[in-house]
Design a protein around this motif. Structure first.
Motif, PDB file in Angstrom:
ATOM      1  N   ARG A  77       0.837  -1.200   0.000  1.00 48.54           N
ATOM      2  CA  ARG A  77       0.000   0.000   0.000  1.00 48.54           C
ATOM      3  C   ARG A  77       0.870   1.247   0.000  1.00 48.54           C
ATOM      4  O   ARG A  77       0.415   2.316  -0.386  1.00 48.54           O
ATOM      5  CB  ARG A  77      -0.924   0.020   1.217  1.00 48.54           C
ATOM      6  N   PHE A  78       2.121   1.107   0.471  1.00 45.50           N
ATOM      7  CA  PHE A  78       3.032   2.245   0.570  1.00 45.50           C
ATOM      8  C   PHE A  78       4.462   1.732   0.465  1.00 45.50           C
ATOM      9  O   PHE A  78       4.783   0.685   1.025  1.00 45.50           O
ATOM     10  CB  PHE A  78       2.824   2.966   1.915  1.00 45.50           C
ATOM     11  N   LEU A  79       5.320   2.477  -0.242  1.00 39.51           N
ATOM     12  CA  LEU A  79       6.726   2.077  -0.432  1.00 39.51           C
ATOM     13  C   LEU A  79       7.663   3.266  -0.323  1.00 39.51           C
ATOM     14  O   LEU A  79       7.296   4.385  -0.689  1.00 39.51           O
ATOM     15  CB  LEU A  79       6.943   1.496  -1.828  1.00 39.51           C
ATOM     16  N   ASN A 132      14.520  -0.774   1.080  1.00 45.38           N
ATOM     17  CA  ASN A 132      13.124  -0.664   0.683  1.00 45.38           C
ATOM     18  C   ASN A 132      12.270  -0.717   1.937  1.00 45.38           C
ATOM     19  O   ASN A 132      12.386  -1.660   2.736  1.00 45.38           O
ATOM     20  CB  ASN A 132      12.700  -1.791  -0.251  1.00 45.38           C
ATOM     21  N   GLY A 133      11.426   0.271   2.132  1.00 44.74           N
ATOM     22  CA  GLY A 133      10.476   0.286   3.230  1.00 44.74           C
ATOM     23  C   GLY A 133       9.091   0.067   2.666  1.00 44.74           C
ATOM     24  O   GLY A 133       8.786   0.512   1.558  1.00 44.74           O
ATOM     25  N   GLY A 134       8.243  -0.632   3.414  1.00 46.38           N
ATOM     26  CA  GLY A 134       6.913  -0.906   2.883  1.00 46.38           C
ATOM     27  C   GLY A 134       5.850  -1.064   3.939  1.00 46.38           C
ATOM     28  O   GLY A 134       6.127  -1.277   5.122  1.00 46.38           O
ATOM     29  N   LEU A 135       4.620  -0.955   3.465  1.00 48.26           N
ATOM     30  CA  LEU A 135       3.421  -1.243   4.243  1.00 48.26           C
ATOM     31  C   LEU A 135       2.551  -2.100   3.356  1.00 48.26           C
ATOM     32  O   LEU A 135       2.234  -1.724   2.225  1.00 48.26           O
ATOM     33  CB  LEU A 135       2.683   0.044   4.606  1.00 48.26           C
ATOM     34  N   ARG A 136       2.188  -3.291   3.848  1.00 45.92           N
ATOM     35  CA  ARG A 136       1.326  -4.196   3.075  1.00 45.92           C
ATOM     36  C   ARG A 136      -0.099  -3.688   3.048  1.00 45.92           C
ATOM     37  O   ARG A 136      -0.575  -3.064   3.944  1.00 45.92           O
ATOM     38  CB  ARG A 136       1.352  -5.598   3.664  1.00 45.92           C
TER      39      ARG A 136
END
Length: 136
Positions: A77-79, A132-136
């Protein structure tokens, strides 16, 4: 083309994660969890940059971070993405990123919950770093 990954790449990635989480704690932000998928995407991009002796957010195939994480099965949902070149130690990478407003923003992004770190050795002996940072 193959990729040369330092023998201590896992240790470097874990140390960088700890350094980043310590910085986030100063701002009362939760720490990142390491994501295997984001790590695969980050490692692949670090290898691409190292193999072509470059520092870029765009892959040599024209890919951007979103396409690369989708390739490894990360539904996001966010990167965010940070890249660095030449630093030997995780503390140096973090310091450089903290001195760049856009990279600092990525490190302190409250929406991000997971992290992947890739480290590759370039032909010239310099280390290529990708976060890499993320939100599933």
């Amino acid at each position: 083309m193959g990729c040369t990954v330092p023998s201590n790449a896992g240790e470097l990635a874990n140390r960088l994660l700890l350094e980043i989480n310590d910085e986030r704690a100063r701002y009362r932000l939760p720490g990142f969890r390491m994501s295997p998928e984001l790590t695969r995407a980050a490692r692949g991009h670090a290898c691409d940059n190292a193999n072509h002796n470059r520092l870029s957010h765009v892959g040599t195939d024209g890919s951007r971070v979103g396409a690369r994480v989708i390739r490894v099965g990360y539904d996001f949902r966010f990167l965010t993405e940070n890249v660095a070149l030449g630093h030997r130690r995780p503390e140096q990478v973090l310091k450089a990123w903290l001195h760049s407003s856009s990279h600092r923003q990525n490190l302190l992004e409250a929406k991000t919950t997971e992290l992947g770190v890739g480290v590759a050795l370039g032909r010239d002996g310099r280390l290529h770093w990708v976060m890499n940072g993320g939100l599933r």
